[in-house]
Design an enzyme around this catalytic site. Structure first.
Site, PDB file in Angstrom:
ATOM      1  N   GLY A 203      -8.244   6.498   2.061  1.00  0.00           N
ATOM      2  CA  GLY A 203      -8.234   7.254   0.816  1.00  0.00           C
ATOM      3  C   GLY A 203      -7.457   6.504  -0.242  1.00  0.00           C
ATOM      4  O   GLY A 203      -7.403   5.274  -0.234  1.00  0.00           O
ATOM      5  N   CYS A 204      -6.825   7.229  -1.119  1.00  0.00           N
ATOM      6  CA  CYS A 204      -6.047   6.620  -2.201  1.00  0.00           C
ATOM      7  C   CYS A 204      -4.893   5.817  -1.618  1.00  0.00           C
ATOM      8  O   CYS A 204      -4.139   6.317  -0.788  1.00  0.00           O
ATOM      9  CB  CYS A 204      -5.512   7.720  -3.118  1.00  0.00           C
ATOM     10  SG  CYS A 204      -4.463   7.099  -4.435  1.00  0.00           S
TER      11      CYS A 204
END
Length: 174
Positions: free
Chosen positions: A9-10
C-alpha cells in the site's frame, strides 16, 4: 546488514513502523516494478507507470530476525486484496516483495506460507525479481515523523502503529 524491498500500500505506512523497529538502520521510500525510468510521485499515483510504492528496509539480522521483519510486513497491510489497501486503489498499491537473490525469494515464499493461516482469504502478494529501485522524493522520506498531525497519518498510519505496538512491542522503539 540485509535489505528487503517491500510494498504494502502507501509507503508512508510501512515507513512509519519500520522507522521505529529495533535493528533497522534505514528505511527508504521509493518506487519499483514499473516501466518508466525515474518516475515521480504523481506519475506513480496515476497508475500508468507500473511501479509500486515500496520501502527498502535495511536491518541487522543479528538484532532483529528477518522473519520478524517479514511477519510485520504481513501484519501491517492486507495481503489478500489485489491492487488496493483501504482507500488506496491501483497497482501502485499492490502487495509485493522484490527479491535480489534466490535465497530471498525462498525466504519470501516461506513467509507467505507461514502467514497464510492468519488470513481467511488467499494471500495475493506478488513475489518478483528486484528491478531498478527509484528513491522517492525527499518529502516522502520518514513522512510520519515529519507530519504526524496530517489527516492520513492520524486516520491510516496511527492504527497501523497501534497494531504493531500490540503484536511487536518488544521490537519497537518508543
Amino acid at each position: 546488514m540485509k535489505t528487503f524491498v517491500l510494498g504494502g500500500g502507501c509507503f508512508w505506512c510501512l515507513d512509519a513502523v519500520y522507522q521505529k523497529t529495533q535493528g533497522v538502520s534505514s528505511v527508504v521510500s521509493g518506487y519499483a516494478g514499473g516501466h518508466v525510468r525515474n518516475p515521480g510521485y504523481y506519475e506513480v499515483c496515476s497508475g500508468t507507470t507500473g511501479h509500486a510504492e515500496v520501502v527498502a528496509v535495511t536491518f541487522d539480522e543479528n538484532v532483529i530476525p528477518e522473519e520478524i521483519i517479514l511477519d510485520m510486513f504481513f501484519a501491517l497491510h492486507d495481503p489478500t486484496t489485489l491492487n488496493r489497501q483501504g482507500y488506496d486503489v491501483g497497482t501502485q498499491y499492490r502487495s509485493v516483495m522484490f527479491y535480489a537473490t534466490q535465497e530471498e525469494k525462498d525466504l519470501f515464499e516461506k513467509a507467505i506460507a507461514r502467514n497464510q493461516p492468519l488470513w481467511s482469504k488467499e494471500i495475493v502478494t506478488e513475489v518478483s525479481r528486484l528491478p531498478e529501485f527509484h528513491e522517492a522524493e525527499s518529502i516522502h522520506q520518514n513522512y510520519y515523523a515529519k507530519f504526524p498531525e496530517q489527516g492520513y497519518c492520524q486516520v491510516i498510519i496511527n492504527p497501523k502503529l497501534a497494531k504493531a505496538r500490540k503484536y511487536y512491542s518488544s521490537w519497537l522503539r518508543a
